[in-house]
Design a protein around this motif. Structure first.
Motif, PDB file in Angstrom:
ATOM      1  N   VAL A  86       1.460  19.229  -0.734  1.00 19.17           N
ATOM      2  CA  VAL A  86       1.538  18.232   0.337  1.00 19.17           C
ATOM      3  C   VAL A  86       1.488  16.822  -0.260  1.00 19.17           C
ATOM      4  N   ASP A  87       0.590  16.594  -1.219  1.00 21.31           N
ATOM      5  CA  ASP A  87       0.501  15.268  -1.834  1.00 21.31           C
ATOM      6  C   ASP A  87       1.792  14.885  -2.551  1.00 21.31           C
ATOM      7  N   LEU A  88       2.385  15.831  -3.269  1.00 21.99           N
ATOM      8  CA  LEU A  88       3.650  15.530  -3.945  1.00 21.99           C
ATOM      9  C   LEU A  88       4.751  15.225  -2.938  1.00 21.99           C
ATOM     10  N   ALA A  89       4.799  15.980  -1.854  1.00 24.13           N
ATOM     11  CA  ALA A  89       5.802  15.719  -0.814  1.00 24.13           C
ATOM     12  C   ALA A  89       5.559  14.364  -0.144  1.00 24.13           C
ATOM     13  N   LEU A  90       4.299  14.028   0.104  1.00 23.29           N
ATOM     14  CA  LEU A  90       3.978  12.734   0.706  1.00 23.29           C
ATOM     15  C   LEU A  90       4.352  11.582  -0.233  1.00 23.29           C
ATOM     16  N   GLY A  91       4.194  11.797  -1.526  1.00 20.18           N
ATOM     17  CA  GLY A  91       4.591  10.777  -2.491  1.00 20.18           C
ATOM     18  C   GLY A  91       6.082  10.506  -2.430  1.00 20.18           C
ATOM     19  N   PHE A 136      -0.421   9.588  -4.381  1.00 23.79           N
ATOM     20  CA  PHE A 136      -0.114  10.955  -3.979  1.00 23.79           C
ATOM     21  C   PHE A 136       0.486  11.754  -5.131  1.00 23.79           C
ATOM     22  N   PHE A 137       1.312  11.127  -5.954  1.00 26.19           N
ATOM     23  CA  PHE A 137       1.859  11.830  -7.116  1.00 26.19           C
ATOM     24  C   PHE A 137       0.749  12.226  -8.079  1.00 26.19           C
ATOM     25  N   VAL A 138      -0.156  11.294  -8.364  1.00 24.21           N
ATOM     26  CA  VAL A 138      -1.243  11.567  -9.313  1.00 24.21           C
ATOM     27  C   VAL A 138      -2.187  12.634  -8.761  1.00 24.21           C
ATOM     28  N   THR A 139      -2.607  12.514  -7.489  1.00 25.37           N
ATOM     29  CA  THR A 139      -3.528  13.514  -6.943  1.00 25.37           C
ATOM     30  C   THR A 139      -2.864  14.871  -6.782  1.00 25.37           C
ATOM     31  N   GLY A 140      -1.577  14.886  -6.470  1.00 30.07           N
ATOM     32  CA  GLY A 140      -0.859  16.159  -6.370  1.00 30.07           C
ATOM     33  C   GLY A 140      -0.850  16.896  -7.696  1.00 30.07           C
ATOM     34  N   LEU A 149       0.822  -1.216   0.000  1.00 34.55           N
ATOM     35  CA  LEU A 149       0.000   0.000   0.000  1.00 34.55           C
ATOM     36  C   LEU A 149       0.852   1.260   0.000  1.00 34.55           C
ATOM     37  N   ALA A 150       1.981   1.214   0.687  1.00 35.66           N
ATOM     38  CA  ALA A 150       2.868   2.379   0.718  1.00 35.66           C
ATOM     39  C   ALA A 150       3.362   2.712  -0.687  1.00 35.66           C
ATOM     40  N   VAL A 151       3.693   1.685  -1.438  1.00 33.42           N
ATOM     41  CA  VAL A 151       4.140   1.904  -2.819  1.00 33.42           C
ATOM     42  C   VAL A 151       2.989   2.459  -3.656  1.00 33.42           C
ATOM     43  N   LEU A 152       1.794   1.877  -3.481  1.00 33.41           N
ATOM     44  CA  LEU A 152       0.627   2.390  -4.212  1.00 33.41           C
ATOM     45  C   LEU A 152       0.261   3.798  -3.746  1.00 33.41           C
ATOM     46  N   ALA A 153       0.445   4.058  -2.444  1.00 31.60           N
ATOM     47  CA  ALA A 153       0.157   5.394  -1.919  1.00 31.60           C
ATOM     48  C   ALA A 153       1.062   6.426  -2.567  1.00 31.60           C
ATOM     49  N   ALA A 154       2.312   6.070  -2.769  1.00 37.23           N
ATOM     50  CA  ALA A 154       3.238   6.999  -3.430  1.00 37.23           C
ATOM     51  C   ALA A 154       2.697   7.371  -4.810  1.00 37.23           C
ATOM     52  N   ALA A 155       2.265   6.368  -5.573  1.00 40.68           N
ATOM     53  CA  ALA A 155       1.702   6.632  -6.900  1.00 40.68           C
ATOM     54  C   ALA A 155       0.441   7.484  -6.793  1.00 40.68           C
TER      55      ALA A 155
END
Length: 195
Positions: free
Chosen positions: A147-152, A116-120, A108-114
């Protein structure tokens, strides 16, 4: 005191009041709900991270089961073997995520990175579009985009070490910033402008 008449809509024998809210009201309600859910996820990060992993596991199992049922109904189509492999892989991955939620949390962490990048990027593009339309408060949407890009970026580097806890914090931070940004956006515009 004068009683206000609320129109009633009948649906399958139930009387349901009709409530017609303005878009401003929906932005505020969504903003409050997302902020409260974010605070809850941030307060209980391990629980939020493991819950996300468990939901992810159940979704994989359900998706695999639906694929197998679909396969049984459409056997004559090409690529039956690959469809079976895909469905079984989804079910196995889902069971593993349920049995070993830590591994599911890492995935999920790997998917979360993707995510967060897309939503950012998507939020940044919405902000740019609103700026071009000269909409007041467009800049409030840049905050959750950043914030989303940084979280990614953070998810890519920290997830291998503390995935479940990290996912819980990520979910909390994302929900809080999204909710607060919606509240700020709604507040930056007069309510009457939405009616």
């Amino acid at each position: 005191m004068v009683a206000r008449h609320i129109p009633i809509e009948r649906s399958h024998g139930l009387a349901l009041p009709r409530w017609k809210a303005s878009p401003w009201t929906w932005f505020v309600l969504e903003g409050v709900a997302l902020t409260l859910l974010g605070v809850l996820a941030f307060a209980l990060p391990l629980a939020a991270g493991l819950a996300a992993a468990l939901v992810f596991g159940w979704l994989l199992i359900l998706g695999g089961a639906v694929s197998l049922v679909s396969l049984a109904r459409t056997r004559r189509h090409a690529n039956v073997a690959w469809r079976v492999v895909s469905a079984v892989a989804a079910i196995v991955a889902g069971v593993l995520a349920l049995v070993y939620p830590w591994v599911g949390a890492w995935t999920l962490a790997v998917l979360a990175a993707a995510y967060f990048f897309v939503t950012g990027v998507a939020l940044a593009m919405v902000a740019v579009k609103l700026k071009r339309a000269q909409a007041p408060g467009w800049y409030w949407l840049l905050a959750p985009a950043a914030v989303d890009l940084a979280l990614g970026v953070l998810a890519v580097f920290i997830a291998p070490v503390a995935a479940p806890l990290f996912i819980g914090y990520l979910v909390g931070i994302d929900l809080m910033f999204s909710g607060l940004a919606l509240l700020a956006f709604a507040a930056s515009r007069r309510r009457e402008a939405w009616l």
